[in-house]
Design a protein around this motif. Sequence first.
Motif, PDB file in Angstrom:
ATOM      1  N   SER A  16     -50.261 -19.813  54.252  1.00 14.31           N
ATOM      2  CA  SER A  16     -49.957 -20.734  55.352  1.00 14.31           C
ATOM      3  C   SER A  16     -50.310 -20.117  56.692  1.00 14.31           C
ATOM      4  CB  SER A  16     -48.472 -21.115  55.338  1.00 14.31           C
ATOM      5  OG  SER A  16     -48.160 -21.855  54.196  1.00 14.31           O
ATOM      6  N   GLY A  17     -49.976 -18.854  56.871  1.00 16.48           N
ATOM      7  CA  GLY A  17     -50.290 -18.165  58.114  1.00 16.48           C
ATOM      8  C   GLY A  17     -51.787 -18.075  58.366  1.00 16.48           C
ATOM      9  N   LEU A  18     -52.548 -17.781  57.314  1.00 14.21           N
ATOM     10  CA  LEU A  18     -53.997 -17.712  57.469  1.00 14.21           C
ATOM     11  C   LEU A  18     -54.578 -19.083  57.800  1.00 14.21           C
ATOM     12  CD1 LEU A  18     -55.249 -15.275  54.680  1.00 14.21           C
ATOM     13  CD2 LEU A  18     -54.978 -14.831  57.109  1.00 14.21           C
ATOM     14  N   LYS A  19     -54.067 -20.127  57.156  1.00 16.93           N
ATOM     15  CA  LYS A  19     -54.545 -21.476  57.447  1.00 16.93           C
ATOM     16  C   LYS A  19     -54.310 -21.834  58.914  1.00 16.93           C
ATOM     17  CE  LYS A  19     -53.656 -23.555  52.958  1.00 16.93           C
ATOM     18  NZ  LYS A  19     -52.859 -24.582  52.260  1.00 16.93           N
ATOM     19  N   MET A  20     -53.134 -21.485  59.416  1.00 19.04           N
ATOM     20  CA  MET A  20     -52.807 -21.801  60.804  1.00 19.04           C
ATOM     21  C   MET A  20     -53.672 -21.009  61.780  1.00 19.04           C
ATOM     22  SD  MET A  20     -48.629 -22.146  60.608  1.00 19.04           S
ATOM     23  CE  MET A  20     -48.504 -21.615  62.285  1.00 19.04           C
ATOM     24  N   SER A  21     -53.961 -19.780  61.458  1.00 16.65           N
ATOM     25  CA  SER A  21     -54.706 -18.908  62.367  1.00 16.65           C
ATOM     26  C   SER A  21     -56.216 -19.030  62.232  1.00 16.65           C
ATOM     27  CB  SER A  21     -54.325 -17.445  62.137  1.00 16.65           C
ATOM     28  OG  SER A  21     -52.954 -17.254  62.384  1.00 16.65           O
ATOM     29  N   TRP A  22     -56.688 -19.133  60.998  1.00 15.80           N
ATOM     30  CA  TRP A  22     -58.129 -19.042  60.740  1.00 15.80           C
ATOM     31  C   TRP A  22     -58.764 -20.361  60.317  1.00 15.80           C
ATOM     32  CZ3 TRP A  22     -60.827 -14.873  62.117  1.00 15.80           C
ATOM     33  CH2 TRP A  22     -60.108 -13.706  62.396  1.00 15.80           C
ATOM     34  N   HIS A  23     -57.962 -21.381  60.083  1.00 20.13           N
ATOM     35  CA  HIS A  23     -58.446 -22.717  59.721  1.00 20.13           C
ATOM     36  C   HIS A  23     -59.434 -22.642  58.557  1.00 20.13           C
ATOM     37  CE1 HIS A  23     -56.339 -24.004  63.290  1.00 20.13           C
ATOM     38  NE2 HIS A  23     -56.990 -23.057  63.955  1.00 20.13           N
ATOM     39  N   ASP A  24     -60.681 -23.090  58.766  1.00 22.24           N
ATOM     40  CA  ASP A  24     -61.632 -23.144  57.662  1.00 22.24           C
ATOM     41  C   ASP A  24     -62.147 -21.770  57.231  1.00 22.24           C
ATOM     42  OD1 ASP A  24     -63.135 -22.814  59.991  1.00 22.24           O
ATOM     43  OD2 ASP A  24     -64.836 -23.943  59.210  1.00 22.24           O
ATOM     44  N   MET A  25     -61.822 -20.748  57.972  1.00 22.53           N
ATOM     45  CA  MET A  25     -62.236 -19.385  57.610  1.00 22.53           C
ATOM     46  C   MET A  25     -61.093 -18.589  56.954  1.00 22.53           C
ATOM     47  SD  MET A  25     -65.421 -19.283  58.397  1.00 22.53           S
ATOM     48  CE  MET A  25     -65.783 -17.560  58.342  1.00 22.53           C
ATOM     49  N   ALA A  26     -60.016 -19.268  56.593  1.00 20.34           N
ATOM     50  CA  ALA A  26     -58.850 -18.587  56.011  1.00 20.34           C
ATOM     51  C   ALA A  26     -59.203 -17.847  54.724  1.00 20.34           C
ATOM     52  CB  ALA A  26     -57.724 -19.592  55.754  1.00 20.34           C
ATOM     53  N   GLY A  27     -59.998 -18.469  53.882  1.00 21.73           N
ATOM     54  CA  GLY A  27     -60.402 -17.808  52.638  1.00 21.73           C
ATOM     55  C   GLY A  27     -61.206 -16.550  52.885  1.00 21.73           C
ATOM     56  N   SER A  28     -62.112 -16.626  53.847  1.00 24.22           N
ATOM     57  CA  SER A  28     -62.919 -15.451  54.200  1.00 24.22           C
ATOM     58  C   SER A  28     -62.035 -14.324  54.723  1.00 24.22           C
ATOM     59  CB  SER A  28     -63.955 -15.819  55.257  1.00 24.22           C
ATOM     60  OG  SER A  28     -64.834 -16.782  54.756  1.00 24.22           O
ATOM     61  N   GLU A  29     -61.078 -14.672  55.550  1.00 23.27           N
ATOM     62  CA  GLU A  29     -60.169 -13.665  56.100  1.00 23.27           C
ATOM     63  C   GLU A  29     -59.353 -12.992  54.997  1.00 23.27           C
ATOM     64  OE1 GLU A  29     -58.145 -11.199  58.772  1.00 23.27           O
ATOM     65  OE2 GLU A  29     -60.029 -12.285  58.967  1.00 23.27           O
ATOM     66  N   ALA A  30     -58.887 -13.780  54.034  1.00 22.76           N
ATOM     67  CA  ALA A  30     -58.122 -13.211  52.916  1.00 22.76           C
ATOM     68  C   ALA A  30     -58.982 -12.220  52.130  1.00 22.76           C
ATOM     69  CB  ALA A  30     -57.613 -14.320  52.000  1.00 22.76           C
ATOM     70  N   LEU A  31     -60.244 -12.578  51.890  1.00 19.74           N
ATOM     71  CA  LEU A  31     -61.127 -11.678  51.140  1.00 19.74           C
ATOM     72  C   LEU A  31     -61.481 -10.430  51.937  1.00 19.74           C
ATOM     73  CD1 LEU A  31     -63.473 -14.201  49.331  1.00 19.74           C
ATOM     74  CD2 LEU A  31     -61.547 -12.902  48.385  1.00 19.74           C
ATOM     75  N   ILE A  32     -61.641 -10.563  53.237  1.00 17.15           N
ATOM     76  CA  ILE A  32     -61.896  -9.380  54.070  1.00 17.15           C
ATOM     77  C   ILE A  32     -60.709  -8.435  53.999  1.00 17.15           C
ATOM     78  CG2 ILE A  32     -62.096  -8.600  56.470  1.00 17.15           C
ATOM     79  CD1 ILE A  32     -63.860 -11.134  56.913  1.00 17.15           C
ATOM     80  N   ARG A  33     -59.504  -8.991  54.086  1.00 16.70           N
ATOM     81  CA  ARG A  33     -58.307  -8.148  53.996  1.00 16.70           C
ATOM     82  C   ARG A  33     -58.211  -7.473  52.633  1.00 16.70           C
ATOM     83  NH1 ARG A  33     -53.575 -10.985  57.580  1.00 16.70           N
ATOM     84  NH2 ARG A  33     -54.919 -11.571  59.310  1.00 16.70           N
ATOM     85  N   ALA A  34     -58.596  -8.188  51.585  1.00 19.35           N
ATOM     86  CA  ALA A  34     -58.600  -7.593  50.242  1.00 19.35           C
ATOM     87  C   ALA A  34     -59.601  -6.444  50.164  1.00 19.35           C
ATOM     88  CB  ALA A  34     -58.921  -8.657  49.195  1.00 19.35           C
ATOM     89  N   LEU A  35     -60.779  -6.641  50.740  1.00 19.76           N
ATOM     90  CA  LEU A  35     -61.799  -5.594  50.735  1.00 19.76           C
ATOM     91  C   LEU A  35     -61.335  -4.353  51.493  1.00 19.76           C
ATOM     92  CD1 LEU A  35     -64.675  -4.563  50.167  1.00 19.76           C
ATOM     93  CD2 LEU A  35     -65.360  -5.684  52.308  1.00 19.76           C
ATOM     94  N   ILE A  36     -60.767  -4.559  52.653  1.00 19.60           N
ATOM     95  CA  ILE A  36     -60.284  -3.418  53.444  1.00 19.60           C
ATOM     96  C   ILE A  36     -59.201  -2.656  52.685  1.00 19.60           C
ATOM     97  CG2 ILE A  36     -59.014  -2.775  55.534  1.00 19.60           C
ATOM     98  CD1 ILE A  36     -60.551  -5.123  56.918  1.00 19.60           C
ATOM     99  N   ALA A  37     -58.271  -3.387  52.079  1.00 24.94           N
ATOM    100  CA  ALA A  37     -57.203  -2.737  51.314  1.00 24.94           C
ATOM    101  C   ALA A  37     -57.780  -1.954  50.137  1.00 24.94           C
ATOM    102  CB  ALA A  37     -56.191  -3.777  50.834  1.00 24.94           C
ATOM    103  N   GLU A  38     -58.760  -2.542  49.456  1.00 24.01           N
ATOM    104  CA  GLU A  38     -59.375  -1.860  48.309  1.00 24.01           C
ATOM    105  C   GLU A  38     -60.107  -0.608  48.758  1.00 24.01           C
ATOM    106  OE1 GLU A  38     -62.316  -0.558  45.615  1.00 24.01           O
ATOM    107  OE2 GLU A  38     -62.862  -1.628  47.432  1.00 24.01           O
ATOM    108  N   ARG A  39     -60.816  -0.688  49.871  1.00 26.52           N
ATOM    109  CA  ARG A  39     -61.543   0.468  50.389  1.00 26.52           C
ATOM    110  C   ARG A  39     -60.607   1.598  50.791  1.00 26.52           C
ATOM    111  NH1 ARG A  39     -67.249   0.233  51.420  1.00 26.52           N
ATOM    112  NH2 ARG A  39     -67.896  -1.484  50.098  1.00 26.52           N
ATOM    113  N   ASN A  40     -59.382   1.232  51.171  1.00 29.07           N
ATOM    114  CA  ASN A  40     -58.375   2.228  51.540  1.00 29.07           C
ATOM    115  C   ASN A  40     -57.490   2.614  50.356  1.00 29.07           C
ATOM    116  OD1 ASN A  40     -59.016   2.624  54.305  1.00 29.07           O
ATOM    117  ND2 ASN A  40     -58.243   0.570  54.694  1.00 29.07           N
ATOM    118  N   GLN A  41     -57.944   2.254  49.142  1.00 25.43           N
ATOM    119  CA  GLN A  41     -57.273   2.587  47.889  1.00 25.43           C
ATOM    120  C   GLN A  41     -55.841   2.050  47.823  1.00 25.43           C
ATOM    121  OE1 GLN A  41     -57.848   6.828  47.537  1.00 25.43           O
ATOM    122  NE2 GLN A  41     -60.002   6.572  47.026  1.00 25.43           N
ATOM    123  N   ARG A  42     -55.630   0.872  48.398  1.00 29.06           N
ATOM    124  CA  ARG A  42     -54.336   0.187  48.327  1.00 29.06           C
ATOM    125  C   ARG A  42     -54.504  -1.014  47.391  1.00 29.06           C
ATOM    126  NH1 ARG A  42     -54.686   0.574  54.205  1.00 29.06           N
ATOM    127  NH2 ARG A  42     -54.732  -1.703  54.200  1.00 29.06           N
TER     128      ARG A  42
END
Length: 69
Positions: A16-42
């Motif tokens: 919900s927070g991503l939808k409110m902030s990023w609108h149609d780019m919410a999915g992209s933002e979620a995947l970017i956050r997943a990538l960053i977390a994975e790169r940091n071994q989280r």
Amino acid sequence: MGQADEAEEAVSQAASGLKMSWHDMAGSEALIRALIAERNQRTSEALFWVRVYRALSPETIDPIPSFFR
């Protein structure tokens, strides 16, 4: 409220927070956050953001980003 219910609530709130902030780019933002977390071994955090991506509605996840149109 069980641990699984709390996890689902956290995913729902994040989506919900991503939808409110990023609108149609919410999915992209979620995947970017997943990538960053994975790169940091989280791994657990990366999996959380993938679950958030999957929780976003198909209307929000635009298969063709606006910058490609």
